[in-house]
Structure formats: structure tokens, C-alpha cells
Design a protein around this motif. Structure first.
Motif, short mmCIF file in Angstrom:
data_model
loop_
_atom_site.label_atom_id
_atom_site.label_comp_id
_atom_site.label_asym_id
_atom_site.label_seq_id
_atom_site.Cartn_x
_atom_site.Cartn_y
_atom_site.Cartn_z
N THR A 73 0.86 -1.18 0.00
CA THR A 73 0.00 0.00 0.00
C THR A 73 0.89 1.23 0.00
N GLY A 74 0.82 2.03 -1.08
CA GLY A 74 1.62 3.25 -1.17
C GLY A 74 0.81 4.47 -0.79
N SER A 75 1.42 5.36 0.02
CA SER A 75 0.74 6.58 0.47
C SER A 75 1.68 7.77 0.29
N PRO A 76 1.16 8.94 -0.13
CA PRO A 76 2.02 10.13 -0.26
C PRO A 76 2.28 10.77 1.10
N ILE A 77 3.46 11.36 1.24
CA ILE A 77 3.82 12.12 2.45
C ILE A 77 3.96 13.58 2.03
N ARG A 78 3.26 14.49 2.75
CA ARG A 78 3.24 15.91 2.38
C ARG A 78 3.93 16.75 3.45
N ASP A 79 4.46 17.91 3.03
CA ASP A 79 5.02 18.86 3.99
C ASP A 79 3.93 19.81 4.46
N GLN A 80 4.32 20.83 5.23
CA GLN A 80 3.33 21.74 5.81
C GLN A 80 2.59 22.53 4.73
N GLN A 81 3.21 22.71 3.58
CA GLN A 81 2.56 23.45 2.50
C GLN A 81 1.69 22.54 1.62
N GLY A 82 1.64 21.25 1.95
CA GLY A 82 0.84 20.32 1.17
C GLY A 82 1.56 19.71 -0.01
N ASN A 83 2.84 20.00 -0.18
CA ASN A 83 3.60 19.43 -1.28
C ASN A 83 4.03 18.00 -0.94
N ILE A 84 3.97 17.12 -1.93
CA ILE A 84 4.38 15.72 -1.73
C ILE A 84 5.89 15.66 -1.79
N VAL A 85 6.50 15.22 -0.68
CA VAL A 85 7.97 15.20 -0.57
C VAL A 85 8.51 13.78 -0.51
N ALA A 86 7.66 12.80 -0.23
CA ALA A 86 8.14 11.42 -0.11
C ALA A 86 6.95 10.48 -0.22
N GLY A 87 7.25 9.18 -0.17
CA GLY A 87 6.19 8.18 -0.24
C GLY A 87 6.44 7.08 0.77
N LEU A 88 5.37 6.61 1.40
CA LEU A 88 5.46 5.53 2.39
C LEU A 88 4.82 4.28 1.82
N GLU A 89 5.51 3.16 2.01
CA GLU A 89 4.99 1.88 1.51
C GLU A 89 4.84 0.91 2.68
N LEU A 90 3.60 0.44 2.88
CA LEU A 90 3.31 -0.56 3.90
C LEU A 90 3.16 -1.91 3.20
N THR A 91 3.97 -2.88 3.58
CA THR A 91 3.99 -4.17 2.89
C THR A 91 3.68 -5.30 3.86
N ARG A 92 2.94 -6.28 3.37
CA ARG A 92 2.61 -7.47 4.15
C ARG A 92 3.00 -8.70 3.35
N ASP A 93 3.80 -9.56 3.97
CA ASP A 93 4.27 -10.76 3.29
C ASP A 93 3.14 -11.78 3.18
N VAL A 94 2.71 -12.05 1.92
CA VAL A 94 1.63 -13.02 1.67
C VAL A 94 2.16 -14.17 0.82
N THR A 95 3.47 -14.42 0.89
CA THR A 95 4.08 -15.47 0.05
C THR A 95 3.44 -16.82 0.31
N LEU A 96 3.29 -17.17 1.59
CA LEU A 96 2.72 -18.47 1.92
C LEU A 96 1.29 -18.58 1.42
N ARG A 97 0.52 -17.52 1.60
CA ARG A 97 -0.87 -17.55 1.15
C ARG A 97 -0.97 -17.70 -0.36
#
Length: 544
Positions: free
Chosen positions: A215-239
Motif C-alpha cells: 500500500t503506497g501513500s504520499p507524504i506531504r510537507d506543511q505546505q501540502g507538497n508531496i515530498v516522499a512516499g510511504l509503503e506498507l507491505t505485508r508478506d503473503v508469500t505463503l498464502r
């Protein structure tokens, strides 16, 4: 002597300015009593306004100067340049206080800045520890990349799988390649500003393939500009592996089930074919036995029937002679007494009725004998069930014999319309083909509950002979039409049919190289078509 303050001067000036119009008005009125008071009043007000404007402008300039110096102190800048507030003790005192506060702030500024910095750093460090503890406590992997797709943060689950790759491009970390990953959720999130989810194929630090729900989400600064991105990952290899194993197994089971169904269908068809062949064999044996019986019976009946037919004709001739002799006796010259006696005897015996009745009886006997001859002939035609012997068959003859056998089932109720065209012979078994006609015509008669009509048409086209039997009966339901020729399929009540007649007929026509089909509309009747190859005409030999 203590100088007069700024506020005192302002009060004095405003007082004088307010008294000036009255003084001017009083002086003018004293010098010029006849002059209107309005003129000196206007002159005094004008002079007062000019004095107030000059005084106010001078002191507003000094107040604005004090305001600008105070703003410099608030902004942390040192006060530069001297300011002359001589003759203005209140403004001079205010200026001295502002200047002293500026010097005190300049002296304490480094200490205050350092103290504030320590407090902020301490607070930020605590918040960072809390955030770090939160990120590390999550069982799922968390990574943060900058706008250039370089990794700037990895939590422990990500480091354990991919190693500490902070500063490296994410696509080199996750997919071991030199270009941006297709469908990267973080890249899409930073481009669209929206959360994006996808299933990713990645490789761990040992090169093993893994599957992650990312799941990718944008990270914004105080002015609302996108400065980075956060990725939340879950290992579903077995499934995923289990799902794919289940999918493969399911496909294998589906293939096995399909093969089993095909085998079962083949066995069912083979069983039905065997059962149909058995029923056809049994039916053929029964019909053959019936044919032998009928043929013998017809032969046995035919001898006495010929005797009855011949005797009936002889009887008719003899009776005609007798009646002629009696008529001649009437013409003889008899006495009156004898003629009265003869008339009495004729009247007593009802001679006229007797003569007429005897002629009718003889005629009925002749008609019955002729009918019996026709029935016997039809039975002999219908019973020709020679096993496997093919001969040239006249279908019109078979149709007529079948109609004669069914006569008492449709007489006085169903009209038979014959639309016959001359047909070439076909090669086949006459008895089996007559059995087909019997099954179809019998069904057509049963399909007409009251009065109706059956039309039989014959055509010959392009080496094929076609017979169409159309009835005005109740018709067949559309869902039943595909099953009409199935063995044991019947829409009749229990005990009224076995469901084998049309199935056997279908097999007979098919064995003769033809085809049998039906067209029907519920409530409007049915039409059965049978098509058979005609016998090719023999080529004449030269010299014949």
C-alpha cells in the motif's frame, strides 16, 4: 524647570485650537459690530484645523518611528541610528525603554536560542523515539522513499528481509533491476496524491521470490507538497503459494472430473445404445415373430376367404336366376284362384322385402369378403420383416397399408389428406419402414383429441425421397423437442406408452442412411419428416 511632556503639549494645543474660533469671533465682533458672526467663526475653525494638522503631522512621524524601532526589536534585529526626542519627555522615555530592552534581548539571545533549541531537540527526540517504536512494533514492513525513489527509511521487518539498504534505489532493493518497477504503488501514490494498493513480486536479500501486498501513500510537507512516499507491505508469500497450489490442484481435479464426466457420458451413451439396440432387437424379434404369425394367419384366412368370395358371387348369380324364374311364373296365364293364392303367399312371406333383404345380405357378404381380402393383403405387406434383407421398397404402398390398419382408430374423426407425388423406390426393409410409418401415424392419431386432420406429403428431390406427416394435434412443448427421439422418453400417461416407438424409428431410418426430425408448435400440431436416399436408376446396357 521640568520640560512639558508630549501628552501635555497635545492637550494644550488641542485646547487652544478649540478656543481659537471663539476668540477670533469675539475680536471681530468687537471691532466690527455690524459684521455677521458666521465669518469670524469660519475663520477661527480654519486656523484651528491648520494648527492641529501641523502639530499632528510632526508627532505622528515620531510615533511611526517608535513603532518601526519596536518592530525591529521584536524581529530580533539590533536598533541602529540615534533618534532625537528632545522636548518630548514621554517619547524619549519610551524610546530609552525600547532601546534598553533591545540591548537586553541581544545579550540574552544566544542563551535563549540555545535553551529553546535544547527543548525542541529533546521534544523531537522523544517524538522520534515514539514514532520509531511504533514503526518497529508493526509486524508489517514499512519503507519510505524520496521523490527520486531512494530509500530513506526501513523498519526492522524490512531490514531483516532485504538488508539495510537505506540510500539505495528501491527498485534495486526489491526487484534487483536497474529501472523503475512496473505498477510501483509508491510511485503512483506520489504522482496521483492518492493511496494505491497492489500485489508485488519482490526478491529478498537471498534472491528468493516473495509476494507482498503493498500500500503506497504520499507524504506531504506543511505546505501540502508531496515530498516522499510511504509503503506498507505485508508478506503473503505463503498464502499465494497455497492459493496457487489449491488452484493447480483444483484444475487437476476439474480435469479429472471432466474426464470422469466424459467417461460416464460415454458409458451412458454406450449403455443407452446397447439398451436401444437390445430393444430394437427384441422389437425386431417380436415383429418378426408377429410377421410369421400374421403371414401364416393371412395365408390360412385367405383360403376360406377365397371360398367365401367365390361362393358369394355364385350365390348372387343363383339368386338372380331364382328371382328371374319367379318373375316368369308371375307372367304365366294362371287362373284367378291360383293367382290369389300366390299373392296371399307372397304377402304372408313379405316377398318384396325378402327379395330386397336377400340382395342386401349377399351384397354385404361380398363387401365384407372384399374388405377381409384388403386387410389380409395389408397384413401380408406390413409383415414383411425379413432380417437384414434389403429390397426395392414402394413407400406409398407402405403408407397405404399402414393407414388401412389404423382405419378404425381415426375413422369418423380424423380427415386423411394425401398429397402424394410419384416416388422412386428406396432400398430397405419394408417391414421396418412400415413400422416407422405405424409409430408416427399412431402418435399423430393420438395427438388429436377430437376431430382433426392428418396430411401426408411425399416429394422426390435430388436423389432423396421425403415423407412429411403433419397433424393438427396438441403439439410438443419446446423443451421436449430435443428429447423426442431419446429412448424411454414419453409425454403420455403411465401405461399409454413406453417411449421407445420414436427412438426405434429413429434408429431404423438412420440404419437406412436417412434422417428423421420433427418440427412442432405447442397447440398448433407437429410435422415429422423422414428423408431416405432413392435407388439410383440402373444404366441401360447396350443392346438391351
Amino acid at each position: 524647570m521640568k520640560p512639558v511632556g508630549f501628552l501635555t503639549k497635545m492637550a494644550i494645543w488641542l485646547g487652544l485650537a478649540s478656543l481659537l474660533p471663539a476668540v477670533v469671533m469675539l475680536i471681530v465682533h468687537t471691532l466690527f459690530p455690524q459684521t455677521s458672526l458666521l465669518v469670524p467663526l469660519l475663520a477661527g475653525v480654519t486656523v484651528a484645523l491648520l494648527i492641529s494638522f501641523v502639530f499632528g503631522r510632526q508627532h505622528v512621524r515620531r510615533l511611526r518611528l517608535l513603532e518601526s524601532k519596536a518592530k525591529e526589536v521584536v524581529a530580533g534585529r539590533p536598533i541602529e541610528g540615534a533618534t532625537d526626542f528632545r522636548g518630548e519627555p514621554e517619547l524619549l522615555a519610551l524610546w530609552q525603554n525600547i532601546n534598553q530592552a533591545s540591548k537586553l534581548i541581544d545579550t540574552r539571545r544566544p542563551e535563549l536560542e540555545q535553551k529553546i533549541r535544547r527543548e525542541v531537540e529533546t521534544e523531537l527526540a522523544g517524538e522520534k523515539q515514539q514514532v520509531e517504536a511504533f514503526l518497529q512494533s508493526i509486524g508489517d514492513g514499512i519503507s519510505i522513499v524520496d521523490r527520486d525513489m531512494r530509500v530513506i527509511y526501513l523498519n526492522d521487518p524490512m531490514i531483516e528481509v532485504f538488508g539495510n539498504q537505506v540510500g539505495e534505489y528501491c527498485y534495486r532493493v526489491y526487484e534487483h533491476k536497474g529501472e523503475l518497477c512496473t505498477g510501483c504503488p509508491v510511485k503512483i501514490a506520489m504522482e496521483t496524491g492518492q493511496i494505491h494498493r497492489s500485489l508485488r513480486r519482490v526478491y529478498d536479500k537471498h534472491g528468493n521470490l516473495r509476494y507482498y501486498e503493498a500500500t503506497g501513500s504520499p507524504i506531504r510537507d506543511q505546505q501540502g507538497n508531496i515530498v516522499a512516499g510511504l509503503e506498507l507491505t505485508r508478506d503473503v508469500t505463503l498464502r499465494i503459494k497455497l492459493e496457487r497450489s489449491v488452484e493447480i490442484r483444483s484444475r487437476q481435479l476439474a480435469a479429472a472430473n471432466a474426464e470422469l464426466r466424459r467417461t460416464n457420458e460415454q458409458l451412458r451413451k454406450a449403455y443407452e445404445a446397447q439398451k436401444e439396440a437390445q430393444m430394437q432387437l427384441v422389437n425386431s424379434e417380436k415383429m418378426a415373430s408377429l410377421g410369421v404369425l400374421v403371414s401364416g394367419l393371412a395365408h390360412e384366412i385367405n383360403n376360406p376367404l377365397n371360398f367365401v368370395s367365390a361362393s358369394t358371387k355364385l350365390l348372387a348369380d343363383n339368386l338372380r336366376v331364382i328371382f328371374e324364374i319367379i318373375q316368369e311364373y308371375d307372367n304365366l296365364p294362371l287362373s284367378e284362384e291360383m293367382r290369389r293364392e300366390i299373392d296371399r303367399l307372397k304377402t304372408q312371406a313379405e316377398f318384396g322385402y325378402l327379395t330386397e333383404d336377400i340382395q342386401k345380405i349377399v351384397k354385404n357378404i361380398a363387401t365384407g369378403a372384399e374388405r377381409m381380402k384388403t386387410i389380409v393383403q395389408n397384413l401380408r405387406v406390413f409383415s414383411r420383416l425379413d432380417s437384414g434383407v434389403r429390397e426395392d421398397v414402394n413407400l406409398l404402398e407402405g403408407l397405404e397399408s399402414t393407414l388401412q390398419l389404423l382405419y378404425y382408430q381415426y375413422k369418423d374423426r380424423i380427415e386423411i389428406e394425401r398429397d402424394f407425388e410419384p416416388l422412386p423406390p428406396i432400398s430397405g426393409n419394408p417391414g421396418q419402414l412400415n413400422q416407422v410409418f405405424m409409430n408416427i401415424l399412431h402418435n399423430s392419431v393420438q395427438a388429436i383429441p377430437a376431430k382433426g386432420k392428418i396430411t401426408i406429403s411425399t416429394r422426390s428431390r435430388d436423389g432423396l425421397v421425403q415423407v412429411a406427416i403433419r397433424d393438427s394435434g396438441i403439439g410438443i412443448d419446446p423443451q421436449d423437442i430435443p428429447h423426442v427421439f431419446d429412448p424411454f422418453f414419453t409425454t403420455k400417461k403411465v401405461g399409454e406408452g413406453t417411449g421407445l416407438g420414436l427412438s426405434i424409428s429413429y434408429g431404423i431410418i438412420e440404419s437406412h442412411g436417412g434422417r428423421l426430425w420433427v418440427e412442432s408448435e405447442k397447440g398448433a400440431g407437429s410435422t415429422f419428416f423422414l428423408e431416405l436416399p432413392a435407388v439410383e436408376p440402373k444404366t441401360k446396357q447396350k443392346g438391351d
